[in-house]
Design an enzyme around this catalytic site. Structure first.
Site, PDB file in Angstrom:
ATOM      1  N   GLU A 287       0.815  -1.209   0.000  1.00 10.87           N
ATOM      2  CA  GLU A 287       0.000   0.000   0.000  1.00 10.87           C
ATOM      3  C   GLU A 287       0.857   1.271   0.000  1.00 10.87           C
ATOM      4  OE1 GLU A 287      -2.756  -0.672   3.311  1.00 10.87           O
ATOM      5  OE2 GLU A 287      -4.056  -1.771   1.948  1.00 10.87           O
ATOM      6  N   ASP A 361      -8.104  -8.890   4.367  1.00 12.16           N
ATOM      7  CA  ASP A 361      -7.933  -7.727   5.234  1.00 12.16           C
ATOM      8  C   ASP A 361      -9.003  -7.630   6.314  1.00 12.16           C
ATOM      9  OD1 ASP A 361      -6.951  -5.395   6.267  1.00 12.16           O
ATOM     10  OD2 ASP A 361      -7.799  -4.099   4.724  1.00 12.16           O
ATOM     11  N   GLU A 389     -12.882  -1.866  11.759  1.00  2.00           N
ATOM     12  CA  GLU A 389     -12.903  -1.191  10.458  1.00  2.00           C
ATOM     13  C   GLU A 389     -14.014  -1.739   9.556  1.00  2.00           C
ATOM     14  OE1 GLU A 389      -9.152  -1.514   8.445  1.00  2.00           O
ATOM     15  OE2 GLU A 389      -9.900  -0.620   6.599  1.00  2.00           O
TER      16      GLU A 389
HETATM   17  C1  GCV Z   1      -2.598   0.740   8.345  1.00  2.00           C
HETATM   18  C2  GCV Z   1      -6.095  -1.993   5.535  1.00  2.00           C
HETATM   19  C3  GCV Z   1      -6.548  -0.700   6.162  1.00  2.00           C
HETATM   20  C4  GCV Z   1      -5.405   0.287   6.211  1.00  2.00           C
HETATM   21  C5  GCV Z   1      -4.236  -0.349   6.974  1.00  2.00           C
HETATM   22  C6  GCV Z   1      -3.840  -1.634   6.246  1.00  2.00           C
HETATM   23  C7  GCV Z   1      -2.722  -2.378   6.957  1.00  2.00           C
HETATM   24  O1  GCV Z   1      -5.825  -1.822   4.185  1.00  2.00           O
HETATM   25  O2  GCV Z   1      -7.639  -0.176   5.443  1.00  2.00           O
HETATM   26  O3  GCV Z   1      -5.852   1.456   6.859  1.00  2.00           O
HETATM   27  O4  GCV Z   1      -3.141   0.518   7.054  1.00  2.00           O
HETATM   28  O5  GCV Z   1      -4.966  -2.494   6.192  1.00  2.00           O
HETATM   29  O6  GCV Z   1      -3.022  -3.312   7.668  1.00  2.00           O
HETATM   30  O7  GCV Z   1      -1.557  -2.017   6.777  1.00  2.00           O
END
Ligand code: GCV
Length: 697
Positions: A287, A361, A389
């Site tokens: 990411e 995720d 989340e």
């Molecule tokens: C900290 C998901 C979440 C992100 C998070 C990522 C991760 O994609 O939406 O906010 O980033 O996981 O675990 O690194």
């Protein structure tokens, strides 16, 4: 000191009521509420002196109603305790023994361990035992943690926002640290110690290099000083490009000696200030984060270089396997395995690879991550998301105990009977390093976690990190008693509400193995129609693959073949729709809408029934909670009732929006008698929530 002398010096000290005991019912006290009435005298004798022992003594004075017998806190090494020949072997330096013994003919409760941390954990075990209705006589509690590193991961940013945080700003007031040591930091440590958590990563895995500058190291050191007597170490998330950003180097290539030297010097600097610093957590090449792959080096090269920097100080590196790349057209669920499996055995012995519970995720339901059955030569930490989340932020009541245990109890398929818990606690391959990480749901809200019931998820994580074999229901019941008291109607109702609540979220957001159907970016509410985002795997349509004839992601040999990443019987079971649990069907298979399900319904009919079941469960929780109104303090009752009403509205919205969308795709009517969606699909698509909390920035 002889036992006779010990006994004569036991002092009776009155335990006074906290002055603000009424205000304590705003949720701040968590599961460590003071006794509600004056309790008179409590006898505690502490043998030995350290800050941790003093804390243990203070906890007993503060949290216990008068016990039936006096309490002695002691180390196993003390002659008076040694003489009793009690079973301390195997308890390690964190285990405890709490037992009714006779000293000089008098019955006392001995709380002992091989170290003062063991005594502290034993103290909290005794408090829990008594608070949950355990007898004060003939006590016999003995336990040692099965997992070595029991760590919270804070996704807290240096500007005090929290990524995926729904309980207010970060509890770390970076701006006023290290000078102002908010008493709340001590309360945080106390809460964590009470459930066995022994580490905390202070900052977001999407890290800023600044967290490694001298001022921020000093801030982290202030927190470390506060946490130390509670048995909690601090760790930092690090940005892999820090040598470039802070050190002025031209590269962050882990094979470059100048880069390794920079990290070594940085680690030395940290350890000068925080001698018991735990180590680093790293999100690399995921990411948008930098990492060793930017230089053609492997994740093992990156992890081992950092591991070398902290090794002499006894530090460790937690290297995340949450890795996927926009340049890789492969099924996202496969990418971590593809990247990490070949590296098994190549990591230094102070590295743990931190693997999310599932391969995508933190969805409301995912099958366990295939890496748990694939890297026997590497200690694998499991990473759960305590913050919700994808399960309704702070407002939805969703107890995650069943989600955690579902993964921990899953059979890896690699060896007969081997579970994910066996891999995580290191038993499976006799790894001495083991760990469990939970993405924290803690913020500056008065009740810490955004709601009373979210506190249960923090609690359940800690209890399972100590013992991954505990049952989710036993934990829920204990939490309910510690949080609301021992009235059987309250405990039974609360436990019942909790136990089905996660499944209800699965039902009203998308059952049968559907995943990632959320609106863009903030992930609040439904967005199964989203198809226009730059990266394919950011779009919900990528995951559900619904069309007029069927729905689901074919991950068998005819599709992405992600099933081949599972070991033995697990791979075999997931390879065929008929042998895949229906709860995971659409995760692994693309099947027709009219597929016949075990209960005789068509897949479409069953999916609709799940949506209705989820919504009905929330309405049921509202009725159950209403029935407890006279038994729960006003503030916590009212907030929960209001949040359940929000959850009801949002569950209906999830159901209606999803059904409107699926019907637009499959052109099927709703089964007879089913309520149609309240609005049409364009109405749901038009809903925008740009300011929803917790977004990354
Ligand atoms: C900290 C998901 C979440 C992100 C998070 C990522 C991760 O994609 O939406 O906010 O980033 O996981 O675990 O690194």
């Amino acid at each position: 000191m002889t036992s006779a002398r010990i006994w004569r010096t036991v002092i009776a000290i009155p335990l006074f009521l906290s002055a603000n005991s009424a205000a304590a019912e705003d949720g701040y006290a968590l599961w460590l509420r003071h006794p509600a009435t004056s309790v008179g005298q409590i006898n505690v004798k502490r043998l030995g002196d350290s800050e941790t022992m003093r804390i243990a003594e203070a906890e007993l004075r503060r949290d216990l109603a008068a016990p039936t017998q006096p309490i002695v806190l002691a180390l196993a090494t003390m002659p008076a305790v040694k003489a009793m020949r009690l079973p301390f072997e195997g308890l390690g330096d964190e285990g405890y023994l709490v037992r009714t013994v006779a000293i000089d003919g008098q019955r006392v409760t001995l709380v002992a361990g091989n170290s003062d941390r063991g005594v502290l954990y034993g103290t909290f075990a005794l408090i829990r035992h008594l608070a949950t209705g355990g007898s004060g006589d003939a006590i016999d509690l003995r336990s040692a943690p099965k997992v070595r590193l029991r760590v919270l991961n804070h996704w807290d940013n240096l500007d005090e926002s929290v990524e995926r945080g729904y309980a207010g700003q970060s509890i770390w007031d970076w701006w006023t640290l290290p000078d102002f040591r908010d008493p709340r930091y001590t309360d945080y440590a106390r809460a964590n110690a009470s459930i066995g958590i022994n580490g905390t990563v202070l900052n977001n895995v999407n890290a800023k290099a600044e967290s490694l500058t001298a001022p921020y190291i000093a801030k982290a050191a202030a927190l470390a000083d506060i946490f130390r007597p509670w048995g909690i170490r601090v760790y930092l998330s690090v940005k892999f490009s820090a040598p470039i950003e802070l050190g002025g180097l031209k590269t962050a290539d882990p094979r470059d000696p100048a880069v390794a030297a920079w990290w070594k010097a940085k680690a030395d600097e940290i350890y000068r200030t925080i001698p018991d610093f735990g180590g680093f957590l790293v999100k690399a090449n995921s990411e948008g984060q930098p990492g060793p792959r930017d230089y053609g080096a492997s994740h093992a090269d990156g992890a081992n270089m950092l591991a070398a920097a902290v090794r002499d100080h006894g530090g460790i590196v937690m290297w995340r396997a949450f890795v996927y790349a926009e340049t890789d057209p492969e099924d996202r669920a496969k990418q971590a395995y593809t990247e990490f499996k070949p590296l098994d055995g190549k990591f230094a012995d102070n590295v743990l690879v931190q693997v999310k519970n599932g391969a995508i995720d933190f969805q409301p339901r995912e099958p366990f991550h295939p890496l748990f059955g694939a890297m026997p030569r590497t200690p694998l930490m499991i990473e759960f998301q305590i913050t919700k989340e994808y399960l309704g932020f702070a407002t939805h009541l969703a107890y995650l105990g069943p989600l955690f245990t579902e993964t921990l109890d899953a059979k890896t398929g690699r060896k007969p009977g081997e579970t994910v818990a066996d891999v995580v606690d290191g038993q499976a391959e006799h790894h001495s390093l083991s760990g469990m990480a939970g993405v924290a749901n803690i913020g500056r809200d008065r009740d810490w976690s955004g709601s009373t019931f979210n506190q249960a998820n923090w609690y359940a994580f800690g209890r399972l990190a100590w013992d991954p074999d505990l049952s989710a229901e036993a934990i829920a019941r204990a939490w309910a008693k510690q949080t609301f008291g021992n009235d059987p109607q309250v405990v039974d109702t609360v436990t019942t509400m909790m136990m089905g609540s996660r499944e209800a979220v699965v039902d009203y957001t998308g059952a049968l193995g559907l995943a990632h159907l959320v609106a863009t970016s903030h992930h609040y509410g439904p967005g199964p129609w989203v198809a226009d985002l730059a990266r394919p795997e950011w779009n919900p349509v990528y995951y559900h693959r619904a069309d007029a004839t069927g729905i689901g992601f074919d991950r068998t040999a005819t599709g992405s073949n992600a099933v081949s990443q599972y070991a033995g019987p697990a791979a075999k079971a997931f390879a065929k729709a008929d042998t895949t649990p229906e709860s995971l069907l659409l995760w692994f298979h693309h099947v027709p809408w009219n597929r016949r399900m075990a209960n005789g319904r068509t897949l479409w009919g069953d999916l609709v029934a799940h949506y209705d079941q989820g919504v009905a469960y929330v309405a049921g929780m509202q009725r159950q909670w209403d029935g407890l109104k006279s038994k729960i303090d006003e503030e916590r009752w009212q907030k929960t009732a209001t949040y359940l009403a929000i959850q009801n509205r949002e569950a209906r919205c999830w159901r209606d929006a999803s059904l409107a969308y699926w019907m637009a795709v499959n052109h099927l009517p709703l089964p007879a008698g089913v309520r149609p969606p309240e609005h049409d699909l364009p109405w749901y698509k038009a809903q925008q929530f740009p300011l929803a909390p917790g977004q990354a920035h």
